[in-house]
Design a protein around this motif. Structure first.
Motif, PDB file in Angstrom:
ATOM      1  N   ARG A   1       0.859  -1.191   0.000  1.00  0.00           N
ATOM      2  CA  ARG A   1       0.000   0.000   0.000  1.00  0.00           C
ATOM      3  C   ARG A   1       0.892   1.236   0.000  1.00  0.00           C
ATOM      4  NH1 ARG A   1      -4.440   1.245   3.407  1.00  0.00           N
ATOM      5  NH2 ARG A   1      -5.213   2.197   1.522  1.00  0.00           N
TER       6      ARG A   1
ATOM      7  N   THR B   1      -5.211   1.009  -3.077  1.00  0.00           N
ATOM      8  CA  THR B   1      -6.280   0.034  -2.882  1.00  0.00           C
ATOM      9  C   THR B   1      -6.145  -0.675  -1.537  1.00  0.00           C
ATOM     10  OG1 THR B   1      -7.470  -1.787  -3.897  1.00  0.00           O
ATOM     11  CG2 THR B   1      -5.101  -1.872  -4.036  1.00  0.00           C
ATOM     12  N   LYS B   2      -7.282  -1.000  -0.947  1.00  0.00           N
ATOM     13  CA  LYS B   2      -7.273  -1.674   0.359  1.00  0.00           C
ATOM     14  C   LYS B   2      -7.072  -3.181   0.224  1.00  0.00           C
ATOM     15  CE  LYS B   2     -10.073   1.828   2.548  1.00  0.00           C
ATOM     16  NZ  LYS B   2     -11.372   2.195   3.085  1.00  0.00           N
ATOM     17  N   SER B   3      -7.519  -3.744  -0.884  1.00  0.00           N
ATOM     18  CA  SER B   3      -7.415  -5.186  -1.100  1.00  0.00           C
ATOM     19  C   SER B   3      -6.408  -5.450  -2.222  1.00  0.00           C
ATOM     20  CB  SER B   3      -8.783  -5.751  -1.458  1.00  0.00           C
ATOM     21  OG  SER B   3      -8.682  -7.127  -1.738  1.00  0.00           O
TER      22      SER B   3
ATOM     23  N   TYR C   1       0.319   3.967   1.267  1.00  0.00           N
ATOM     24  CA  TYR C   1       0.237   4.655   2.554  1.00  0.00           C
ATOM     25  C   TYR C   1       1.180   4.064   3.600  1.00  0.00           C
ATOM     26  CZ  TYR C   1      -3.897   6.803   0.546  1.00  0.00           C
ATOM     27  OH  TYR C   1      -4.753   7.489  -0.274  1.00  0.00           O
TER      28      TYR C   1
END
Length: 121
Positions: free
Chosen positions: A7, A100-102, A9
């Protein structure tokens, strides 16, 4: 060849190698300094239409998304950036970063598979 996905982030790590943003839009609330992105090949990101279609799905649509995304990557406009990314990965570690989270059900995982297998979309 070492290609991984993280990620954007998450804080950069020393073993990330070349950090490649694989999202069409810049991640919200993240400065360019914090992201430490080296490359941003927008031609390898899912089209706006495909991205919107995938996010609008209520049922599991990943396999259809994957098929459509691979078709986009097979277009001539994506050939050169995909080859450039393969060359980067052949020289050293590459980390594909995405908001994206996934990650495992995203376009980034499709790119990793294409890069590490050597297959053409």
């Amino acid at each position: 060849m070492t290609v991984r996905v993280r990620r954007v982030y998450d804080p950069p790590e020393p073993d990330d190698g070349v950090r490649v943003l694989v999202d069409r839009l810049w991640p919200r609330g993240l400065s360019k300094d914090a992201a430490q992105v080296d490359e941003w090949p927008k031609a390898l990101t899912p089209s706006t239409e495909l991205r919107r279609w995938y996010h609008a799905q209520e049922a599991d649509a990943y396999e259809e998304f994957r098929r459509r995304y691979e078709a986009e990557l097979a277009a001539p406009a994506a050939a050169e950036p995909l080859d450039a990314l393969r060359e980067l990965a052949a020289k050293g570690p590459v980390t594909l970063v995405s908001a994206t989270k996934s990650l495992e059900r995203s376009h980034a995982s499709v790119l990793v598979e294409l890069l590490t297998s050597g297959d053409r979309p």
